[in-house]
Scaffold this motif. Structure first.
Motif, PDB file in Angstrom:
ATOM      1  N   ARG A 228       0.842  -1.199   0.000  1.00 29.08           N
ATOM      2  CA  ARG A 228       0.000   0.000   0.000  1.00 29.08           C
ATOM      3  C   ARG A 228       0.877   1.249   0.000  1.00 29.08           C
ATOM      4  NH1 ARG A 228      -4.509  -0.520  -1.791  1.00 29.08           N
ATOM      5  NH2 ARG A 228      -5.416   1.196  -0.607  1.00 29.08           N
ATOM      6  N   LEU A 244      -1.486  -6.709  -5.188  1.00 24.09           N
ATOM      7  CA  LEU A 244      -2.873  -7.216  -5.237  1.00 24.09           C
ATOM      8  C   LEU A 244      -3.284  -7.776  -3.883  1.00 24.09           C
ATOM      9  CD1 LEU A 244      -2.835  -8.948  -8.753  1.00 24.09           C
ATOM     10  CD2 LEU A 244      -4.143  -6.918  -8.057  1.00 24.09           C
ATOM     11  N   ARG A 245      -2.393  -8.555  -3.272  1.00 21.95           N
ATOM     12  CA  ARG A 245      -2.718  -9.151  -1.958  1.00 21.95           C
ATOM     13  C   ARG A 245      -2.931  -8.054  -0.911  1.00 21.95           C
ATOM     14  NH1 ARG A 245       1.446 -12.417  -3.364  1.00 21.95           N
ATOM     15  NH2 ARG A 245       2.898 -11.422  -1.929  1.00 21.95           N
ATOM     16  N   ASP A 246      -2.036  -7.065  -0.936  1.00 16.90           N
ATOM     17  CA  ASP A 246      -2.129  -6.004   0.074  1.00 16.90           C
ATOM     18  C   ASP A 246      -3.357  -5.110  -0.161  1.00 16.90           C
ATOM     19  OD1 ASP A 246       0.080  -7.090   1.193  1.00 16.90           O
ATOM     20  OD2 ASP A 246       1.385  -5.326   1.011  1.00 16.90           O
ATOM     21  N   ALA A 247      -3.806  -5.034  -1.418  1.00 17.60           N
ATOM     22  CA  ALA A 247      -5.004  -4.222  -1.703  1.00 17.60           C
ATOM     23  C   ALA A 247      -6.205  -4.801  -0.964  1.00 17.60           C
ATOM     24  CB  ALA A 247      -5.264  -4.178  -3.203  1.00 17.60           C
ATOM     25  N   LEU A 248      -6.230  -6.117  -0.776  1.00 18.70           N
ATOM     26  CA  LEU A 248      -7.352  -6.752  -0.066  1.00 18.70           C
ATOM     27  C   LEU A 248      -7.404  -6.309   1.394  1.00 18.70           C
ATOM     28  CD1 LEU A 248      -6.996 -10.388  -1.479  1.00 18.70           C
ATOM     29  CD2 LEU A 248      -8.630  -8.611  -2.170  1.00 18.70           C
ATOM     30  N   GLN A 249      -6.273  -5.818   1.897  1.00 18.87           N
ATOM     31  CA  GLN A 249      -6.225  -5.396   3.309  1.00 18.87           C
ATOM     32  C   GLN A 249      -6.447  -3.891   3.464  1.00 18.87           C
ATOM     33  OE1 GLN A 249      -3.536  -7.571   5.884  1.00 18.87           O
ATOM     34  NE2 GLN A 249      -2.277  -7.972   4.083  1.00 18.87           N
TER      35      GLN A 249
END
Ligand SMILES: NC(=O)c1ccc[n+]([C@@H]2O[C@H](COP(=O)([O-])OP(=O)(O)OC[C@H]3O[C@@H](n4cnc5c(N)ncnc54)[C@H](OP(=O)(O)O)[C@@H]3O)[C@@H](O)[C@H]2O)c1
Length: 328
Positions: A228, A244-249
């Motif tokens: 992020r 992409l993974r961190d966008a989910l958080q």
């Protein structure tokens, strides 16, 4: 835990820090790097320290490119190595004959992704506690008189310790600081942060009792993640997958740039006082506000035990009397 105070501090417009000097540990990436950018952007001279020359050089280049006119120097400092700490502190003291002051130290370096199995430093200490807590205990002791000398100029220098909201997730009483009786990666991290917070609070009480005009403050960054965080060449270059993974958080996380806001406020806001605890308004994210530390890390008995154990493990004592004399 969520403070009700409306944020009146704008972390993107810091008060002018010209003429002031700050040292940051673990300054080559993450929160440490962005704290350096923010301080240098406000006109401070920044001593950017790290354990690896190439990573430090990359961060130095990035900072100079992103903050035109930044005043920054690098310092090799491995906080898991007592010899490196003492050498670096000596070099800071030597350099200060020219600069003349040290206004604050950000005790930031840390292992966040802790090893799955217990590892030891070269001098036989458990690696996570040595890096996150013991090294900073020694560094702060080594720089205390220097900070106190700066106080003689009419300012109150500060040391800021990096705590963590994880200290609220269960009771991690540091009764076995080196986890000799049972190591687990998460426990090693949280316990090290309980110790850091206890040290930061106890340091302030001891500084006041000894009449040393140096403040000790604890700050935590919430939950700050690389995916992020803006891309900075040589400092933060997450893969597409991580982004992409961190966008989910996103609802619970913030960038490391914003994560640096609370520690930086703790260092430079004139309204912040020693013994306080600062963090993001919405616990894991948001503007920096004053908060309450976890009951374990603020328990006077835990604080005393932690302090004495750190003295024993590092074989060092803080030079309170000398620092009080230096400040006069
Ligand atoms: N990010 C969060 O959400 C979060 C939450 C709570 C608390 N914190 C605390 O905030 C601090 C910074 O976290 P971060 O997220 O910025 O972590 P990070 O991105 O992993 O950066 C850690 C920094 O510490 C340095 N470091 C590690 N071991 C060192 C050693 N032995 N000597 C000198 N430097 C060393 C690293 O240098 P290398 O590049 O050489 O490894 C790096 O510069 C840590 O104390 C962490 O516990 C972070």
């Amino acid at each position: 835990m969520i403070a009700r105070e409306r944020p009146s501090w704008d972390p993107t417009r810091l008060p002018d820090q010209s003429g002031r000097t700050f040292l940051i540990t673990g300054g080559n990436k993450g929160l440490g790097y962005f704290a350096a950018e923010q301080l240098a952007g406000a006109g401070a001279h920044v001593i950017l320290s790290g354990r690896h020359p190439n990573r430090l050089a990359a961060a130095h280049d990035a900072l100079e490119a992103r903050v035109p006119g930044a005043s920054v120097e690098t310092l090799l400092l491995d906080v898991a190595n007592p010899g490196s700490i003492r050498a670096a502190a000596a070099s800071v003291r030597g350099g200060l004959f020219q600069r003349g002051r040290l206004d604050g130290v950000l005790l930031n370096a840390g292992i966040v992704h802790t090893p799955r199995r217990r590892e030891l430093t070269r001098d036989g200490r458990e690696l996570v506690i040595a890096t996150n807590a013991l090294g900073h205990f020694v560094l702060a002791a080594e720089l205390l008189v220097t900070l106190a000398k700066t106080a003689a100029r009419g300012v109150t220098p500060r040391m800021v310790w990096l705590g963590s909201v994880s200290t609220r997730l269960g009771v991690y009483e540091p009764t076995d600081m080196q986890l000799e009786r049972g190591y687990a990666a998460w426990r090693a991290y949280v316990q090290s942060k309980v110790v850091v917070q206890a040290l930061g609070l106890e340091a302030d009480a001891r500084l006041r009792a000894a009449d040393v005009p140096v403040a000790s403050v604890v700050a935590h960054p919430g939950y700050a993640i690389g995916g992020r965080t803006p891309t900075v060449h040589g400092v933060n270059q997450p893969s597409r997958g991580k982004r992409l993974r961190d966008a989910l958080q996103a609802p619970i996380a913030q960038s490391k740039e914003r994560g640096a806001w609370a520690p930086v406020r703790a260092l430079v806001d004139p309204r912040v006082e020693g013994g306080q605890y600062w963090g993001p308004r919405f616990v894991t994210r948001g503007a920096p506000v004053r908060q309450t530390p976890s009951p374990t890390s603020s328990d006077p008995e835990v604080r005393r035990r932690v302090w004495e154990e750190c003295e024993r493990l590092t074989r060092s004592e803080w030079p309170f009397a000398r620092a009080a004399r230096a400040a006069r």
